[in-house]
Design a protein around this motif. Structure first.
Motif, mmCIF file in Angstrom:
data_model
loop_
_atom_site.group_PDB
_atom_site.id
_atom_site.type_symbol
_atom_site.label_atom_id
_atom_site.label_comp_id
_atom_site.label_asym_id
_atom_site.label_seq_id
_atom_site.Cartn_x
_atom_site.Cartn_y
_atom_site.Cartn_z
ATOM 1 N N ALA A 1 35.013 -12.257 96.609
ATOM 2 C CA ALA A 1 33.735 -11.756 96.171
ATOM 3 C C ALA A 1 33.203 -10.972 96.997
ATOM 4 O O ALA A 1 32.446 -10.152 96.412
ATOM 5 C CB ALA A 1 32.895 -13.404 96.446
ATOM 6 N N SER B 1 31.599 -7.159 95.727
ATOM 7 C CA SER B 1 30.381 -6.628 96.085
ATOM 8 C C SER B 1 30.339 -5.603 97.179
ATOM 9 O O SER B 1 29.167 -5.008 97.126
ATOM 10 C CB SER B 1 29.428 -8.047 96.532
ATOM 11 N N ALA C 1 28.040 -10.033 104.410
ATOM 12 C CA ALA C 1 28.692 -11.059 103.369
ATOM 13 C C ALA C 1 29.179 -12.260 103.922
ATOM 14 O O ALA C 1 29.165 -13.253 103.371
ATOM 15 C CB ALA C 1 29.680 -10.329 102.617
#
Length: 289
Positions: free
Chosen positions: A100, A104, A285
């Motif tokens: 992920a 991103s 993140a």
């Protein structure tokens, strides 16, 4: 930035009005030349420590027609801000990159670079630059690659042998993009690297490390071929370097396309400098921000 381990430092300045980085490094002394050098090739020997059985001294190498150069110089010009950040001394931190976070943070970062940043790679692949240094060339757009000595190698010291394989395809940016369909390409690189090292330099298969970096220093897939005795600890750091044989094995265990490979599904942990363009995004993140 400087390193007392490698005897090198990086200088930032300008060249013809553009930003430039100069890498200055002491050259290695070939083992077969060292006995004669110590016996007859020194001058101005200054013994500054004498405590039998330990002695230390400074000396100059006598200048002769066959003398090795004292310094190896490399220049990055024009140097981008990315180059400057890479070669600036900075704190480092281990970060966690999930699939992920790749989607991103990392993928947009890679896509933000202008194609011009890889022009030097394309010039080698197309034979416009460094053609005389190429050891092997295969023009096939899918399975071809170019094998060439790395600029970090002096071309003489076998224990520091360093080659690079650059793939012809421009579709593979990093190991995240590899699929089962790329196994033949990777196996051909492995086979040719071993053959070239043996035929040209007398370096056997078991004396080589073949690995890829993640994150790489540039986003065109390439493989590092390095002598096992090379003192390149920074480039072989845990988390950054992945053995090519392991990468091939992960792909062999991966499902066929269009399913994502194991490499695309993995979470990677690696160290980044605080000046790296990915640092802030990956830090946010992993902290769930």
């Amino acid at each position: 930035m400087e390193s007392t381990t490698t005897g090198s430092l990086y200088l930032l300045g300008t060249l013809h009005g553009e930003q430039a980085i100069v890498h200055v490094q002491r050259t290695a002394i070939a083992s077969d030349a060292a006995p004669a050098l110590v016996k007859n090739g020194l001058e101005n020997v200054n013994v500054f420590l004498e405590n039998r059985p330990y002695f230390s001294a400074n000396a100059l190498i006598t200048r002769t027609a066959d003398s090795l150069p004292d310094l190896a110089l490399k220049v990055i010009w024009p140097a981008t801000d990315v180059h400057v950040k890479k070669y600036t001394a900075q704190a480092r931190r281990v970060l966690r990159e999930t699939p992920a976070a790749y989607a991103s943070v990392v993928a947009p970062y890679i896509a933000s670079f202008s194609p011009d940043r890889l022009e030097w790679v394309y010039a080698i692949l197309e034979g416009r630059k460094e053609a005389d240094r190429v050891l092997f060339r295969d023009e096939d757009p899918a399975t071809g690659f170019v094998l060439t000595p790395d600029l970090k190698w002096d071309g003489e010291t076998l224990s520091a042998l360093y080659l690079t394989a650059l793939v012809q395809t421009r579709e593979i940016r990093s190991i995240r993009d590899l699929t089962r369909e790329h196994i033949p390409l990777l196996c051909r690189i492995e086979e040719q690297a071993y053959a070239t090292a043996a035929e040209r330099y007398g370096v056997e298969k078991g004396q080589l490390r073949l690995f890829v970096h993640y994150q790489p220093s540039y986003y065109h897939f390439h493989v590092h071929i390095v002598h096992v005795h090379h003192e390149i600890m920074a480039g072989m750091a845990v988390g950054q370097a992945h053995m090519l044989a392991d990468v091939i094995n992960w792909l062999e265990l991966s499902p066929p396309s269009p399913a994502p490979s194991l490499l695309a599904q993995m979470t990677f942990n690696y160290a980044l400098g605080t000046e790296h363009g990915l640092y802030a995004g990956l830090l946010a993140a992993q902290d769930g921000k």
